[in-house]
Design a protein around this motif. Structure first.
Motif, PDB file in Angstrom:
ATOM      1  N   ASP A 441     -40.429   5.868  25.696  1.00  0.00           N
ATOM      2  CA  ASP A 441     -39.698   7.136  25.852  1.00  0.00           C
ATOM      3  C   ASP A 441     -39.454   7.456  27.326  1.00  0.00           C
ATOM      4  O   ASP A 441     -38.432   8.042  27.681  1.00  0.00           O
ATOM      5  N   LEU A 442     -40.415   7.073  28.150  1.00  0.00           N
ATOM      6  CA  LEU A 442     -40.290   7.332  29.588  1.00  0.00           C
ATOM      7  C   LEU A 442     -39.084   6.574  30.148  1.00  0.00           C
ATOM      8  O   LEU A 442     -38.268   7.129  30.880  1.00  0.00           O
ATOM      9  N   VAL A 443     -38.977   5.297  29.782  1.00  0.00           N
ATOM     10  CA  VAL A 443     -37.873   4.461  30.272  1.00  0.00           C
ATOM     11  C   VAL A 443     -36.543   4.957  29.699  1.00  0.00           C
ATOM     12  O   VAL A 443     -35.547   5.088  30.421  1.00  0.00           O
ATOM     13  N   VAL A 444     -36.540   5.249  28.398  1.00  0.00           N
ATOM     14  CA  VAL A 444     -35.314   5.715  27.748  1.00  0.00           C
ATOM     15  C   VAL A 444     -34.847   7.021  28.390  1.00  0.00           C
ATOM     16  O   VAL A 444     -33.653   7.225  28.618  1.00  0.00           O
ATOM     17  N   GLY A 445     -35.811   7.878  28.734  1.00  0.00           N
ATOM     18  CA  GLY A 445     -35.490   9.154  29.380  1.00  0.00           C
ATOM     19  C   GLY A 445     -34.784   8.942  30.712  1.00  0.00           C
ATOM     20  O   GLY A 445     -33.810   9.630  31.033  1.00  0.00           O
ATOM     21  N   ILE A 446     -35.262   7.962  31.477  1.00  0.00           N
ATOM     22  CA  ILE A 446     -34.645   7.666  32.778  1.00  0.00           C
ATOM     23  C   ILE A 446     -33.194   7.210  32.566  1.00  0.00           C
ATOM     24  O   ILE A 446     -32.275   7.657  33.239  1.00  0.00           O
ATOM     25  N   LEU A 447     -32.985   6.343  31.589  1.00  0.00           N
ATOM     26  CA  LEU A 447     -31.635   5.842  31.317  1.00  0.00           C
ATOM     27  C   LEU A 447     -30.732   6.959  30.812  1.00  0.00           C
ATOM     28  O   LEU A 447     -29.565   7.061  31.193  1.00  0.00           O
ATOM     29  N   PHE A 448     -31.288   7.795  29.962  1.00  0.00           N
ATOM     30  CA  PHE A 448     -30.523   8.898  29.382  1.00  0.00           C
ATOM     31  C   PHE A 448     -30.003   9.821  30.475  1.00  0.00           C
ATOM     32  O   PHE A 448     -28.843  10.226  30.468  1.00  0.00           O
ATOM     33  N   ARG A 449     -30.877  10.122  31.431  1.00  0.00           N
ATOM     34  CA  ARG A 449     -30.466  11.006  32.526  1.00  0.00           C
ATOM     35  C   ARG A 449     -29.414  10.334  33.409  1.00  0.00           C
ATOM     36  O   ARG A 449     -28.662  11.002  34.098  1.00  0.00           O
ATOM     37  N   GLY A 451     -27.001   8.822  32.147  1.00  0.00           N
ATOM     38  CA  GLY A 451     -25.775   8.853  31.356  1.00  0.00           C
ATOM     39  C   GLY A 451     -25.621   7.695  30.382  1.00  0.00           C
ATOM     40  O   GLY A 451     -24.552   7.495  29.831  1.00  0.00           O
ATOM     41  N   LEU A 452     -26.699   6.928  30.166  1.00  0.00           N
ATOM     42  CA  LEU A 452     -26.607   5.792  29.248  1.00  0.00           C
ATOM     43  C   LEU A 452     -27.179   6.183  27.890  1.00  0.00           C
ATOM     44  O   LEU A 452     -28.180   6.888  27.806  1.00  0.00           O
ATOM     45  N   THR A 453     -26.515   5.726  26.832  1.00  0.00           N
ATOM     46  CA  THR A 453     -27.063   5.998  25.509  1.00  0.00           C
ATOM     47  C   THR A 453     -27.890   4.797  25.071  1.00  0.00           C
ATOM     48  O   THR A 453     -27.501   3.646  25.264  1.00  0.00           O
ATOM     49  N   VAL A 454     -29.028   5.089  24.494  1.00  0.00           N
ATOM     50  CA  VAL A 454     -29.956   4.046  24.076  1.00  0.00           C
ATOM     51  C   VAL A 454     -30.267   4.252  22.612  1.00  0.00           C
ATOM     52  O   VAL A 454     -30.504   5.378  22.182  1.00  0.00           O
ATOM     53  N   ARG A 455     -30.215   3.184  21.866  1.00  0.00           N
ATOM     54  CA  ARG A 455     -30.699   3.284  20.492  1.00  0.00           C
ATOM     55  C   ARG A 455     -31.936   2.431  20.367  1.00  0.00           C
ATOM     56  O   ARG A 455     -31.934   1.264  20.738  1.00  0.00           O
ATOM     57  N   SER A 456     -32.991   3.043  19.886  1.00  0.00           N
ATOM     58  CA  SER A 456     -34.238   2.322  19.735  1.00  0.00           C
ATOM     59  C   SER A 456     -34.595   2.305  18.261  1.00  0.00           C
ATOM     60  O   SER A 456     -34.735   3.350  17.639  1.00  0.00           O
ATOM     61  N   ILE A 457     -34.665   1.109  17.715  1.00  0.00           N
ATOM     62  CA  ILE A 457     -34.940   0.967  16.286  1.00  0.00           C
ATOM     63  C   ILE A 457     -36.309   0.308  16.119  1.00  0.00           C
ATOM     64  O   ILE A 457     -36.548  -0.784  16.631  1.00  0.00           O
ATOM     65  N   ALA A 458     -37.212   1.004  15.438  1.00  0.00           N
ATOM     66  CA  ALA A 458     -38.576   0.509  15.282  1.00  0.00           C
ATOM     67  C   ALA A 458     -38.671  -0.367  14.039  1.00  0.00           C
ATOM     68  O   ALA A 458     -38.575   0.131  12.922  1.00  0.00           O
ATOM     69  N   GLN A 622     -29.301  -4.089  33.093  1.00  0.00           N
ATOM     70  CA  GLN A 622     -29.693  -4.012  34.501  1.00  0.00           C
ATOM     71  C   GLN A 622     -30.331  -2.658  34.797  1.00  0.00           C
ATOM     72  O   GLN A 622     -31.337  -2.575  35.502  1.00  0.00           O
ATOM     73  N   ALA A 623     -29.763  -1.604  34.237  1.00  0.00           N
ATOM     74  CA  ALA A 623     -30.319  -0.263  34.451  1.00  0.00           C
ATOM     75  C   ALA A 623     -31.724  -0.167  33.864  1.00  0.00           C
ATOM     76  O   ALA A 623     -32.617   0.468  34.441  1.00  0.00           O
ATOM     77  N   PHE A 624     -31.933  -0.826  32.732  1.00  0.00           N
ATOM     78  CA  PHE A 624     -33.254  -0.834  32.112  1.00  0.00           C
ATOM     79  C   PHE A 624     -34.262  -1.522  33.035  1.00  0.00           C
ATOM     80  O   PHE A 624     -35.356  -1.019  33.284  1.00  0.00           O
ATOM     81  N   LEU A 625     -33.867  -2.691  33.576  1.00  0.00           N
ATOM     82  CA  LEU A 625     -34.775  -3.438  34.456  1.00  0.00           C
ATOM     83  C   LEU A 625     -35.074  -2.634  35.719  1.00  0.00           C
ATOM     84  O   LEU A 625     -36.213  -2.612  36.196  1.00  0.00           O
ATOM     85  N   PRO A 631     -39.708   4.572  40.901  1.00  0.00           N
ATOM     86  CA  PRO A 631     -40.872   5.424  41.180  1.00  0.00           C
ATOM     87  C   PRO A 631     -41.169   6.359  40.008  1.00  0.00           C
ATOM     88  O   PRO A 631     -42.323   6.596  39.671  1.00  0.00           O
ATOM     89  N   GLU A 632     -40.118   6.850  39.362  1.00  0.00           N
ATOM     90  CA  GLU A 632     -40.300   7.775  38.246  1.00  0.00           C
ATOM     91  C   GLU A 632     -41.131   7.126  37.143  1.00  0.00           C
ATOM     92  O   GLU A 632     -42.027   7.731  36.555  1.00  0.00           O
ATOM     93  N   PHE A 633     -40.825   5.839  36.879  1.00  0.00           N
ATOM     94  CA  PHE A 633     -41.571   5.116  35.859  1.00  0.00           C
ATOM     95  C   PHE A 633     -43.007   4.860  36.330  1.00  0.00           C
ATOM     96  O   PHE A 633     -43.971   5.126  35.612  1.00  0.00           O
ATOM     97  N   ASN A 634     -43.121   4.366  37.575  1.00  0.00           N
ATOM     98  CA  ASN A 634     -44.446   4.017  38.095  1.00  0.00           C
ATOM     99  C   ASN A 634     -45.390   5.207  38.118  1.00  0.00           C
ATOM    100  O   ASN A 634     -46.577   5.081  37.853  1.00  0.00           O
ATOM    101  N   GLU A 635     -44.828   6.377  38.432  1.00  0.00           N
ATOM    102  CA  GLU A 635     -45.681   7.557  38.502  1.00  0.00           C
ATOM    103  C   GLU A 635     -45.969   8.129  37.128  1.00  0.00           C
ATOM    104  O   GLU A 635     -46.978   8.801  36.924  1.00  0.00           O
TER     105      GLU A 635
END
Ligand code: AMP
Ligand code: MG
Length: 646
Positions: A441-449, A451-458, A622-625, A631-635
């Motif tokens: 969720d942390l990573v998806v949140g960064i991408l979402f902000r 402007g990227l849409t992410v679909r995560s299917i469990a 690339q945005a995911f990587l 820093p946002e993720f690391n922190e």
């Protein structure tokens, strides 16, 4: 299939479970033919409604021959020999034809009349020369240095719309384009099919309206909102009348009142055979012919009840919101649209490939929620269903497919027709299929902000890996333990996939903090204590999970009580222990922490990403990587209870 039910009166009545098609056929036979109620509205009020009749063009558009440019109305023959060396000289007529000015003077041979774009072409003229191609000259004349072809820059009367032509056909839904065509023909009022007036009512003692506080054992009324919105989306006029308790007298009064003021009544709940389920009994007293189908071979959705009471459809949808949604969209919406003179909602269907075999019950039409992703050869429909009660599967789902009653599965690779919940599929920028984790969720949140849409299917690690191999996702989060190499994830990758390191999750034994059997124990002591007490109940994990391998190592040959309870997620284990359905299990630290459980650390689990190499250069990947090193993720990741590798 037949079953019997005991009625109020003590009579035995046989209820037959009908096939979907038979139930629909009976419903349609009782409803149609019927006249479509119409009304005459202004163009603005008719927006979104369907035309009741064909509309003929009452005039030609344009109504006269019209100039398309600014210039001069001429006779083409006068310029037959015009050239740079020998320009044609034309005397100007003493009028200027602007828009809205009716010409008075004919264009005779050797003359020209000044005309603006949109001006009516005067008698005698057969072409327009552009002002740019003329030169004013002395003696109130112009010179033209090139030839003109007859008809040039003229739109003839009726060339756009011809008088008497069918402008718009019955059933056309009026949008801004249609309004434009009607207005251009001078039409101010149109006859449209009236919006169907649909009463929506929920039933159940347990129901609480959204916004009110939830009482113990209460359930929020989702169906009232779902059904009302779906009616509005389909051009109807929904009146939501609230939720009624399972009280026969009160419900009957409400239903009678609703039917008197509306053309359709849609209820939900109360159709199964529970003690409180009364609505279908009432329906049979509301008018003839009454119930035409009660019990339809659908999965989910079997308790659907279809009735027609004195010409008005009365539908009792199943109580479970997903079941209500399926039956509503599959069977009811098309009928209501037909009643309202609206065309079938073709834009709400797309074709997609089913990537895996979906087992299905023989003898029932089965609905399966799906999520759409873009594969190499078009859309792929991933099943996301979680059983008829799950609301959350809505969030990931774009729509649903149905598997016909005669099939016991839909084979992998089938082309399926997907009924969309919202007829605009927005394929996400990044598709993540595999094991779910709150860290994600942390990573998806960064991408979402960004402007990227992410679909995560469990679908679990193995399911994700399979999707990645078929190129149906960009990234598959996995945590698979290989017993042979005693390592995580890397041994499971095949050609075309590469591993991206994610984070680690500490797995450990969880127990309720109050449980003195485990307090202060290390892992071995805890397992010994659990096995020593025959009343101590465990919760296991599913075969194939890394955690299960860990549990099997802890247990050795022992098979304590609870061993066969094998949920598929870390959260389910924590919930079982927290809710006293089990006393211990193995889960990950962040999940234990949020469930308020005590934790004995065992071993780190590696949560990594299998990346589809062919998709690596996509901007979203690339945005995911990049997000993984931000820093946002690391922190953020460690405070959530996860461990950074290295
Ligand atoms: P019923 O058909 O009344 O037996 O309901 C079947 C299930 O659906 C029960 O778990 C109900 O609590 C649930 N349910 C019924 N109506 C609604 C509603 N309007 N919103 C959400 N859940 C509902
Ligand atoms: Mg109920």
């Amino acid at each position: 299939m037949t079953r019997s039910t005991r009625q109020d009166t003590g009579q035995e009545q046989f209820l037959t479970v009908l096939s979907r098609d038979e139930a629909l056929a009976r419903f349609e036979a009782a409803l149609f033919p019927r006249t479509i109620p119409t009304e005459e509205l202004t163009l603005a009020d008719a927006l979104g409604l369907a035309l009741a009749d064909d509309v003929m063009a009452p005039i030609d558009v344009p109504p006269f021959d019209r100039s398309n440019v600014d210039g001069f109305a001429v006779r083409a023959a006068d310029m037959a020999t015009a050239s740079e060396a020998l320009p044609a000289r034309l005397l100007l007529n003493h009028e200027t034809i602007a828009c809205g000015v009716a010409p008075q003077i004919p264009v005779l041979a050797g003359t020209a009349t000044s005309i603006s774009t949109g001006g009516p072409v005067p008698r005698g003229a057969d072409a327009i020369v552009m002002v740019e191609h003329t030169q004013p000259t002395e003696g109130d004349a112009i010179e033209v240095r090139r030839g003109a072809s007859p008809g040039q820059f003229i739109s003839n009367a009726g060339s756009d719309i011809a008088r008497g032509e069918v402008l718009l056909r019955a059933g056309t839904v009026i949008g801004s384009r249609e309004i434009g065509m009607l207005a251009a023909c001078g039409i101010a009022l149109v006859t449209v099919a009236r919006k169907l007036r649909v009463a929506v009512l929920s039933t159940g003692d347990e129901l609480v309206q959204p916004g009110d506080a939830l009482r113990p054992a209460g359930i929020y009324d989702a169906n009232g909102a779902i059904v009302s919105a779906a009616i509005t989306e389909n051009g109807g006029e929904a009146s939501f009348l609230g939720a009624y308790p399972d009280d026969e007298a009160k419900l009957e009064a409400a239903m009678r009142e609703a039917l008197a003021a509306h053309e359709v009544l849609i209820l939900s709940g109360g159709t199964s055979k529970g003690a409180g389920d009364v609505s279908h009994r009432i329906v049979n007293r509301l008018g003839a012919p009454g119930i035409v189908a009660h019990g339809v071979a659908l999965k989910p959705g079997k308790p659907l009840c279809l009735a027609v009471c004195d010409g008005k459809p009365v539908v009792v949808l199943p109580g479970f919101p997903t079941s209500a949604m399926f039956t509503l969209h599959d069977m009811i919406v098309p009928l209501l649209r037909r009643m309202a003179g609206l065309p079938p909602r073709t834009e709400a269907k797309v074709t997609a490939k089913v990537p895996l075999r979906i087992p299905s019950e023989l003898g029932r039409t089965e609905f399966v929620m799906v999520s759409l992703v873009e594969g190499d050869e078009g859309l792929v429909a991933y099943p996301t269903g979680k059983g008829s009660g799950a609301i959350t599967s809505f969030a990931q789902a774009d729509g649903f497919i149905s598997i016909e009653a005669l099939a016991d599965n839909m084979p992998a690779g089938s082309e399926a027709s997907v009924t969309l919940f919202t007829p605009h599929v927005r394929v996400p920028d990044l598709v993540v299929i595999g094991s779910n984790c709150t860290g994600l969720d942390l990573v998806v949140g960064i991408l979402f902000r960004a402007g990227l849409t992410v679909r995560s299917i469990a679908v679990g690690s193995l399911g994700g890996l399979a999707a990645a191999k078929r190129s149906e996702c960009d990234i598959a989060p996995i945590h698979l333990f290989d017993a042979k190499t005693q390592s995580y994830n890397a041994p499971f990758l095949s050609d075309g996939l590469e591993l991206v390191e994610g984070w680690r999750r500490m797995q450990g034994i969880v127990y309720r903090p109050s449980d003195i059997r485990f307090q202060g124990a290390d892992a071995d002591e805890a397992v010994r204590a659990a096995l020593a007490d025959p009343n101590c109940m465990m919760v296991n994990r599913n075969q194939g999970s890394g955690t299960r391998i860990l549990i099997d190592q802890l247990l050795g040959p022992a098979r304590p009580d609870g061993y066969w309870n094998q949920p598929r997620s870390h959260n389910a284990v924590a919930a079982a222990v927290a809710q006293n359905r089990a006393d211990w299990g193995v889960t990950i630290a962040p999940v234990a922490q949020s469930a308020g459980l005590s934790f004995i650390a065992l071993k780190e689990e590696h949560y990594d990403f299998a990346l589809v190499s062919a998709r690596k250069e996509r901007p979203a990947v690339q945005a995911f990587l990049t997000a993984l090193t931000s820093p946002e993720f690391n922190e953020g990741i460690e405070p959530m209870g996860f461990i950074r590798p290295g």
